[in-house]
Scaffold this active site. Structure first.
Site, PDB file in Angstrom:
ATOM      1  N   LYS A 113       0.828  -1.371   0.062  1.00 37.97           N
ATOM      2  CA  LYS A 113       0.047   0.032   0.042  1.00 37.97           C
ATOM      3  C   LYS A 113       0.928   1.361   0.015  1.00 37.97           C
ATOM      4  CE  LYS A 113      -4.268  -1.673   0.671  1.00 37.97           C
ATOM      5  NZ  LYS A 113      -5.448  -2.084   1.246  1.00 37.97           N
ATOM      6  N   LYS A 192      -3.983  -9.270  -7.034  1.00 38.31           N
ATOM      7  CA  LYS A 192      -4.979  -9.710  -6.113  1.00 38.31           C
ATOM      8  C   LYS A 192      -6.084  -8.743  -6.836  1.00 38.31           C
ATOM      9  CE  LYS A 192      -6.123  -7.845  -2.271  1.00 38.31           C
ATOM     10  NZ  LYS A 192      -6.483  -7.539  -0.944  1.00 38.31           N
ATOM     11  N   LYS A 195     -10.443  -3.731  -4.654  1.00 38.31           N
ATOM     12  CA  LYS A 195     -11.312  -2.130  -5.033  1.00 38.31           C
ATOM     13  C   LYS A 195     -10.508  -1.383  -5.597  1.00 38.31           C
ATOM     14  CE  LYS A 195     -13.292  -3.549  -0.875  1.00 38.31           C
ATOM     15  NZ  LYS A 195     -12.293  -3.497   0.348  1.00 38.31           N
TER      16      LYS A 195
HETATM   17  N1  AQP Z   1      -8.931 -10.698  -4.241  1.00 36.37           N
HETATM   18  C1  AQP Z   1      -9.126 -11.449  -3.251  1.00 36.37           C
HETATM   19  N2  AQP Z   1      -9.265 -12.872  -3.324  1.00 36.37           N
HETATM   20  C2  AQP Z   1      -9.476 -13.515  -2.237  1.00 36.37           C
HETATM   21  N3  AQP Z   1     -10.110 -12.821  -1.004  1.00 36.37           N
HETATM   22  C3  AQP Z   1      -9.925 -11.530  -1.166  1.00 36.37           C
HETATM   23  N4  AQP Z   1     -10.482 -10.470  -0.105  1.00 36.37           N
HETATM   24  C4  AQP Z   1     -10.231  -9.373  -0.661  1.00 36.37           C
HETATM   25  N5  AQP Z   1      -9.592  -9.529  -1.696  1.00 36.37           N
HETATM   26  C5  AQP Z   1      -9.463 -10.669  -2.381  1.00 36.37           C
HETATM   27  C6  AQP Z   1     -10.715 -10.872   1.187  1.00 36.37           C
HETATM   28  O1  AQP Z   1     -11.793  -9.882   1.567  1.00 36.37           O
HETATM   29  C7  AQP Z   1     -11.648  -9.628   2.812  1.00 36.37           C
HETATM   30  C8  AQP Z   1     -12.210  -8.110   3.087  1.00 36.37           C
HETATM   31  O2  AQP Z   1     -10.959  -7.113   2.561  1.00 36.37           O
HETATM   32  P1  AQP Z   1     -10.689  -5.816   2.680  1.00 36.37           P
HETATM   33  O3  AQP Z   1     -11.821  -5.024   1.643  1.00 36.37           O
HETATM   34  O4  AQP Z   1     -11.210  -5.448   4.013  1.00 36.37           O
HETATM   35  O5  AQP Z   1      -9.338  -5.460   2.270  1.00 36.37           O
HETATM   36  P2  AQP Z   1      -8.293  -5.933   1.233  1.00 36.37           P
HETATM   37  O6  AQP Z   1      -8.033  -7.218   1.155  1.00 36.37           O
HETATM   38  O7  AQP Z   1      -7.504  -4.808   1.036  1.00 36.37           O
HETATM   39  O8  AQP Z   1      -9.359  -5.664   0.052  1.00 36.37           O
HETATM   40  P3  AQP Z   1      -9.282  -5.006  -1.408  1.00 36.37           P
HETATM   41  O9  AQP Z   1     -10.418  -5.250  -2.419  1.00 36.37           O
HETATM   42  O10 AQP Z   1      -7.823  -5.119  -1.968  1.00 36.37           O
HETATM   43  O11 AQP Z   1      -9.469  -3.529  -0.731  1.00 36.37           O
HETATM   44  P4  AQP Z   1      -8.571  -2.386  -1.251  1.00 36.37           P
HETATM   45  O12 AQP Z   1      -8.336  -2.143  -2.683  1.00 36.37           O
HETATM   46  O13 AQP Z   1      -9.319  -1.131  -0.520  1.00 36.37           O
HETATM   47  O14 AQP Z   1      -7.262  -2.534  -0.220  1.00 36.37           O
HETATM   48  C9  AQP Z   1     -10.376 -10.004   3.433  1.00 36.37           C
HETATM   49  O15 AQP Z   1     -10.700 -11.290   4.169  1.00 36.37           O
HETATM   50  C10 AQP Z   1      -9.643 -10.414   2.424  1.00 36.37           C
HETATM   51  O16 AQP Z   1      -8.697 -11.327   2.446  1.00 36.37           O
END
Ligand code: AQP
Length: 330
Positions: A113, A192, A195
């Protein structure tokens, strides 16, 4: 025997996507047969990166709608907003005092990040400590997450050990539950699905939007022309088929891909059809719950009250162990 407890959350940083759905929420729903759930909308984590304050309230509401529409039953779990339960940040401060800086510096999500943003704030660095507080306030047995959160959970267990060694056995180490879809790769075929990386398919996308997004997805990069044979083993679109397309049809897609019998567009259209069929009930419920803002507010308020009650008790006990509770004045 008391019912086992699980806990997890998602940041309201954008529309929840099929990575969140397959990697997290779908798993949570199936685990509700064995565990009582605490599911929260992780807004205090979401403000560690640049965001639009005007949009945040509606994002939180949208996330609650998506939780319920994905099948979280408020009879079997509580749903609440992290920032509405004050104990989360207070326990974070206490945990800050037992967490070595060096452990936080190792966190790969912080490194990733930090590379994405120009200004790095202390909140982003401290994110895993807030996550440990989010979890440990409720003494869960298990935390179901995607692969990206595994390292943070290891840190949570380390904080348990540090805290217990210093103040006496109090917290228990929660175990990690990984879903079958532990890391869904984004439409760029590399990173991965996230969002914030704009490589995702929102859960609430229409069938047409879903197909359009899939048609632009990266496949086997060595397959340059329709007449080339492809390799499903290195194709992210094919890996998504595994979660949506019936076995026989999926295997036929792989066979036809290897022999150049079908092109990537055909393969993507088949996936879009099955993905849209699988997500149709969730999308219908998103539309229904979106029309019931009062019901959503009631669910979140019920969750907040219950979470506040449990977390305040934990915090009182922790403050007492620290020797700083007003209730224990000499
Ligand atoms: N691509 C993914 N595959 C499997 N699991 C995923 N998770 C997120 N992306 C994937 C799981 O969803 C839960 C919540 O994630 P989060 O939104 O709190 O944080 P994150 O992992 O940082 O999700 P994003 O979409 O990548 O958000 P941003 O872009 O804002 O950082 C967790 O259990 C995560 O493992």
């Amino acid at each position: 025997m008391a019912q086992k407890i699980m806990l997890s959350g998602i940041q309201p940083t954008g529309d929840l996507h099929i990575g969140n759905y397959l990697g997290a929420i779908k798993n949570w729903v199936s685990l509700l047969d064995d565990y009582f759930g605490f599911f929260f909308i992780v807004d205090y984590h979401a403000i560690t990166i640049p965001y639009d304050p005007k949009a945040m309230r509606s994002r939180i509401h949208a996330a609650a709608v998506e939780y319920l529409a994905s099948g979280l039953d408020p009879e079997k779990c509580i749903i609440y907003v992290q920032s509405e339960v004050r104990a989360h940040t207070e326990l974070t401060w206490i945990f800050n005092t037992v967490t070595p800086m060096a452990e936080l510096e190792r966190m790969t999500q912080f490194k990733d990040k930090s590379a994405q943003h120009e200004e790095i704030n202390v909140g982003l660095f401290d994110y895993p400590v807030l996550m440990a507080a989010d979890i440990l306030l409720y003494h869960p047995d298990a935390v179901p997450v995607g692969e990206d959160q595994v390292q943070h959970l290891e840190l949570t267990r380390m904080i348990v050990r540090k805290f217990n060694a210093r103040f006496g056995e109090y917290f228990k180490e929660p175990r990690t539950i990984l879903s079958e879809a532990k890391r869904i790769i984004g439409l760029d075929g590399e990173r991965k699905m996230s969002k914030s990386l704009n490589n995702h398919i929102p859960l609430r996308a229409t069938p047409e939007e879903t197909e359009k997004l899939l048609l632009a997805a990266v496949t086997d990069v060595n397959r340059k022309r329709r007449t080339d044979s492809g390799n499903p083993d290195v194709c992210n679109v094919y890996s998504l088929h595994k979660f949506f397309t019936p076995d026989a049809e999926r295997e036929e897609c792989a066979k036809q891909c290897r022999s150049a019998g079908i092109g990537c567009v055909d393969c993507k259209k088949i996936l879009a059809k099955h993905m849209n069929a699988a997500l149709a009930p969730v999308r219908e419920r998103i539309a229904e719950y979106s029309k019931k803002p009062d019901y959503i507010s009631d669910v979140l308020e019920t969750g907040r009250k219950r979470a506040a009650e449990i977390s305040e008790k934990t915090l009182d006990e922790v403050r007492s162990l620290l020797g700083i509770s007003a209730l224990h004045r000499p």
